[in-house]
Design an enzyme around this catalytic site. Sequence first.
Site, short mmCIF file in Angstrom:
data_model
loop_
_atom_site.label_atom_id
_atom_site.label_comp_id
_atom_site.label_asym_id
_atom_site.label_seq_id
_atom_site.Cartn_x
_atom_site.Cartn_y
_atom_site.Cartn_z
N ARG A 1 22.09 -62.68 -55.72
CA ARG A 1 22.24 -62.42 -54.27
C ARG A 1 21.21 -61.38 -53.84
O ARG A 1 20.58 -61.49 -52.81
CB ARG A 1 23.67 -61.95 -53.94
CG ARG A 1 23.80 -61.41 -52.52
CD ARG A 1 25.21 -61.39 -51.94
NE ARG A 1 26.24 -61.06 -52.88
CZ ARG A 1 26.50 -59.83 -53.37
NH1 ARG A 1 25.78 -58.80 -52.96
NH2 ARG A 1 27.45 -59.64 -54.24
N TYR B 1 17.54 -71.15 -28.20
CA TYR B 1 18.32 -72.13 -28.95
C TYR B 1 19.81 -71.89 -28.67
O TYR B 1 20.28 -70.75 -28.68
CB TYR B 1 18.01 -71.96 -30.44
CG TYR B 1 18.76 -72.89 -31.33
CD1 TYR B 1 18.46 -74.25 -31.34
CD2 TYR B 1 19.78 -72.43 -32.15
CE1 TYR B 1 19.16 -75.12 -32.17
CE2 TYR B 1 20.47 -73.28 -32.98
CZ TYR B 1 20.16 -74.63 -32.98
OH TYR B 1 20.86 -75.48 -33.79
N ASP C 1 11.51 -66.16 -32.16
CA ASP C 1 11.91 -67.33 -32.94
C ASP C 1 10.72 -68.29 -32.88
O ASP C 1 10.42 -68.89 -31.86
CB ASP C 1 13.17 -67.94 -32.32
CG ASP C 1 13.68 -69.16 -33.10
OD1 ASP C 1 12.87 -69.83 -33.75
OD2 ASP C 1 14.89 -69.45 -33.02
N LYS D 1 13.25 -77.05 -39.88
CA LYS D 1 12.43 -77.89 -39.02
C LYS D 1 11.04 -78.10 -39.66
O LYS D 1 10.97 -78.68 -40.73
CB LYS D 1 12.35 -77.25 -37.63
CG LYS D 1 13.71 -76.74 -37.09
CD LYS D 1 14.71 -77.84 -36.85
CE LYS D 1 16.14 -77.34 -36.60
NZ LYS D 1 16.32 -76.31 -35.61
#
Length: 387
Positions: free
Chosen positions: A50, A102, A174, A199
Amino acid sequence: MSNYKNIESALVHGGIYGDKHTGAVNVPIYQTSTYQQEGLGQNKGWEYSRTGNPTRAALEALIAELEHGEAGFAFASGMAAITAVLSLFKSGDSVIISSNVYGGTFRVLDKIFSNFDIGYSIEDTTDIASLDKKITPQVRAILVESPANPLLTVTDIAAVAGIAKKHGIISIVDNTFMTPYIQRPIELGADIVIHSATKYLGGHSDLIAGLVVVNSGKLAEKLAFIQNATGSVLSPFDSFLLIRGIKTLGVRMDRHVENAEKTAAYLEKHKGVKKVYYPGLPDAQGYHVNKNQARNGGAMISFELHENYDISKFFSSLKLIALAESLGGVESLVCHPASMTHASIPKETRQKVGITDSLIRLSAGIENIGDLIFDIEQAISKSEVQL
Ligand SMILES: *Cc1c(COP(=O)(O)O)cnc(C)c1O
């Protein structure tokens, strides 16, 4: 220091290249949760996956290099990346978001962060002069997308970063729609870049991932802490897939953009098309700003058909182009923002900002341009209603 100067080479060779133990040209998938320690307080720099994993670290170094930032961080999704960045703020703080960010970014602020008394306000970030007046003492950051979904609205990133600096707050971009191959917000003055790597960076519609790049050691330290403390890290396998996707980003984007430019030019001349939104068209909103801050107009197009065309007939008549949410994959996709990606916005608000029921969003893929235009042509023609 490096053996190359240009991003096309950095996409292939950047970050941590290959495996020095074996000479493998690809970073291995280190499918491990933990690492054996040689003695108390003695390890090889890895303790628990992690906190850090070599495959993920290679991806993080790669995206930091591509965005010209100080450090990169990989998350389990774009939303996990956005959530990690918003975790920089505390109760009483507020964030300005542009009016067409978004939907998930709006939702996480409206429904989750509001519970922790972190506020938000929605502003038109294309209007720089009025944006400056909206910075109250509570505002700690401005978050923008350029071009923004679904009308491909362009915001002047350097101007927004300038306002943020003036007020001592953070600017966040973004950069999902453009990727570092087309636009690098940190070079324009932004503090933090976010990606839904699901994307274009992944590029093959086969993974969900998010990335963050920061421009300072101080922000890097905070993001590393948040990433480890909250734990929504990207798996070693998906990190490997994403590195693999990024290697071909340059050639894919060249074709995506070429197809988008040709499709936009075709649509503009079509008698059935009422309006085309594409930042690469000289009469588009923000054309000059986009030209200054980005290599080209990207590969996302939105357009509206005239009233005498049946929009659902258009969608059902497409044979090659798939009706689906998401974007940025090798295959062309269309969506209907009013009922799909932007359905959560009240109809009146949608109409007011231009997301009409006849709006179609196209993510231009890398197929043959003739085949794409042929498919759009036959679908438009089938959807014409005889009056
Ligand atoms: C898809 C998307 C996101 C969310 O990313 P996920 O990987 O789906 O969590 C954020 N911002 C933009 C601009 C997007 O297109």
